[in-house]
Motif scaffolding. Structure first.
Motif, PDB file in Angstrom:
ATOM      1  N   ILE A  39      -0.668   0.604   0.459  1.00  0.00           N
ATOM      2  CA  ILE A  39      -1.826  -0.582   0.524  1.00  0.00           C
ATOM      3  C   ILE A  39      -2.680  -0.030  -0.649  1.00  0.00           C
ATOM      4  N   LEU A  40      -3.123   1.326  -0.702  1.00  0.00           N
ATOM      5  CA  LEU A  40      -3.855   1.878  -1.837  1.00  0.00           C
ATOM      6  C   LEU A  40      -3.228   1.417  -3.141  1.00  0.00           C
ATOM      7  N   LEU A  41      -1.919   1.371  -3.201  1.00  0.00           N
ATOM      8  CA  LEU A  41      -1.198   1.007  -4.823  1.00  0.00           C
ATOM      9  C   LEU A  41      -1.473  -0.540  -4.713  1.00  0.00           C
ATOM     10  N   LYS A  90      -4.208  -5.647   9.505  1.00  0.00           N
ATOM     11  CA  LYS A  90      -5.678  -5.692   9.107  1.00  0.00           C
ATOM     12  C   LYS A  90      -5.697  -6.065   7.461  1.00  0.00           C
ATOM     13  N   ALA A  91      -4.622  -5.166   6.740  1.00  0.00           N
ATOM     14  CA  ALA A  91      -4.833  -5.229   5.385  1.00  0.00           C
ATOM     15  C   ALA A  91      -4.611  -6.922   4.991  1.00  0.00           C
ATOM     16  N   PRO A 121     -13.936  -1.884   1.116  1.00  0.00           N
ATOM     17  CA  PRO A 121     -14.058  -3.081   1.769  1.00  0.00           C
ATOM     18  C   PRO A 121     -12.954  -3.114   2.730  1.00  0.00           C
ATOM     19  N   LEU A 122     -11.703  -2.794   2.388  1.00  0.00           N
ATOM     20  CA  LEU A 122     -10.587  -2.952   3.261  1.00  0.00           C
ATOM     21  C   LEU A 122     -10.597  -2.069   4.527  1.00  0.00           C
ATOM     22  N   PHE A 123     -11.156  -0.817   4.316  1.00  0.00           N
ATOM     23  CA  PHE A 123     -11.209   0.071   5.509  1.00  0.00           C
ATOM     24  C   PHE A 123     -12.324  -0.289   6.139  1.00  0.00           C
TER      25      PHE A 123
END
Length: 186
Positions: A18-20, A108-109, A140-142
């Motif tokens: 997700i981070l990538l 959620k992502a 914002p994602l988290f």
């Protein structure tokens, strides 16, 4: 493998991907560009980002290199979010999400990516800035995953009329601010 099925769960490998994906999006790089640089088919990279295939550490490290990120920094940021999510009642798994049958962070992502902010509009900061909830620094994602009111705001944005300006009190004042390119400009 122990986890509480009543709590939200996610796999650490999903966190890394997700981070990538967020980094790729921030850099406005296409899936095709990253896949080309990795020398893999676009479908392979799409599946990796979506956690539809097993986590491949070699592919992860190569993708970090393509995006000019240190893999250790991506893992560090992932660990910081793991701590925040654990403090907020989430369980992290260091196993394949397929063995559990669900990955709530990935869900959620995917919901977040459908919002205007998730699509790249109005981004406040980079995903790779170290989170600090004391200073209210979180991607914002988290924030979307942790804060129901923020999630509600992004899922149901307030529509604003293009002619509205909170600066002026009435429509006559607003009309005087028309552009010279407007055919009714006086």
């Amino acid at each position: 493998m122990y986890y509480d099925n009543s709590r939200p769960i996610f796999a650490f490998s999903t966190m890394c991907m997700i981070l990538l994906r967020e980094c790729r999006h921030e850099r406005r790089a296409s899936v095709e560009l990253i896949a080309d640089r990795l020398n893999v088919p676009s479908s392979t990279w799409e599946k990796a980002e979506a956690a539809l295939i097993d986590f491949d550490f070699n592919l992860f490290c190569r993708a970090c290199d393509v995006m000019q990120l240190a893999p250790s920094w991506v893992i560090h940021i992932g660990e910081r979010y793991v701590a925040i999510l654990r403090d907020s009642g989430w369980d992290v798994l260091f196993t394949k999400p397929k063995e559990v049958g669900r990955d709530d962070m990935l869900r959620k992502a995917k919901d977040f990516w459908k919002t205007d902010v998730g699509q790249g509009y109005l981004r406040e900061s980079s995903i790779m800035v170290e989170p600090d909830l004391i200073r209210n620094v979180a991607a914002p994602l988290f924030r979307y995953a942790l804060d129901p009111s923020y999630q509600e705001l992004l899922d149901n944005p307030i529509a604003v009329s293009p002619g509205f300006s909170p600066t002026f009190s009435d429509r006559a004042e607003q009309g005087s601010m028309r552009s010279p390119s407007d055919p009714t400009f006086e």
